[in-house]
Design a protein around this motif. Structure first.
Motif, PDB file in Angstrom:
ATOM      1  N   LEU A 179      -4.465  23.324  33.508  1.00 12.71           N
ATOM      2  CA  LEU A 179      -3.647  23.053  32.317  1.00 12.71           C
ATOM      3  C   LEU A 179      -2.192  23.466  32.517  1.00 12.71           C
ATOM      4  CD1 LEU A 179      -6.064  24.026  29.412  1.00 12.71           C
ATOM      5  CD2 LEU A 179      -5.257  21.750  30.058  1.00 12.71           C
TER       6      LEU A 179
ATOM      7  N   THR B 200       0.984  20.909  32.277  1.00 12.66           N
ATOM      8  CA  THR B 200       2.168  21.106  31.430  1.00 12.66           C
ATOM      9  C   THR B 200       3.437  21.206  32.276  1.00 12.66           C
ATOM     10  OG1 THR B 200       1.785  23.482  31.375  1.00 12.66           O
ATOM     11  CG2 THR B 200       0.900  22.190  29.561  1.00 12.66           C
TER      12      THR B 200
ATOM     13  N   LEU C 107       4.450  17.680  32.992  1.00 10.55           N
ATOM     14  CA  LEU C 107       5.086  17.097  31.813  1.00 10.55           C
ATOM     15  C   LEU C 107       6.507  17.617  31.648  1.00 10.55           C
ATOM     16  CD1 LEU C 107       4.850  15.381  29.221  1.00 10.55           C
ATOM     17  CD2 LEU C 107       4.013  17.430  28.079  1.00 10.55           C
ATOM     18  N   HIS C 108       6.706  18.888  31.889  1.00  9.72           N
ATOM     19  CA  HIS C 108       8.050  19.478  31.791  1.00  9.72           C
ATOM     20  C   HIS C 108       8.994  18.828  32.798  1.00  9.72           C
ATOM     21  CE1 HIS C 108      11.188  22.481  31.354  1.00  9.72           C
ATOM     22  NE2 HIS C 108      11.172  22.619  32.673  1.00  9.72           N
TER      23      HIS C 108
END
Length: 70
Positions: free
Chosen positions: A18, A22, A25-26
């Protein structure tokens, strides 16, 4: 107890997956140039996911985890 350690390892790998997701995505949102950080982050996530799948298969075959037939 080996089953407790195994379950802790599975939860830890899920958390790292996870975090890697993330991070990807950042980097997708923030990096506007031709950076490879997003691809590297998603590659790590895929490798960890395959490793987790193999680890779950090994844990099931060794009897460390059992299905709940509810």
């Amino acid at each position: 107890d080996i089953s407790f350690a195994f379950k802790f390892l599975v939860i830890f790998i899920l958390a790292v997956i996870l975090i890697s997701l993330t991070g990807g995505l950042h980097f997708l949102i923030k990096d506007k140039d031709k950076s490879t950080r997003m691809a590297r982050s998603l590659t790590i996530r895929i490798i960890l996911s395959v490793f987790l799948f193999i680890l779950l298969l090994i844990g099931y075959s060794m009897g460390w985890i059992t299905p709940n037939f509810v």
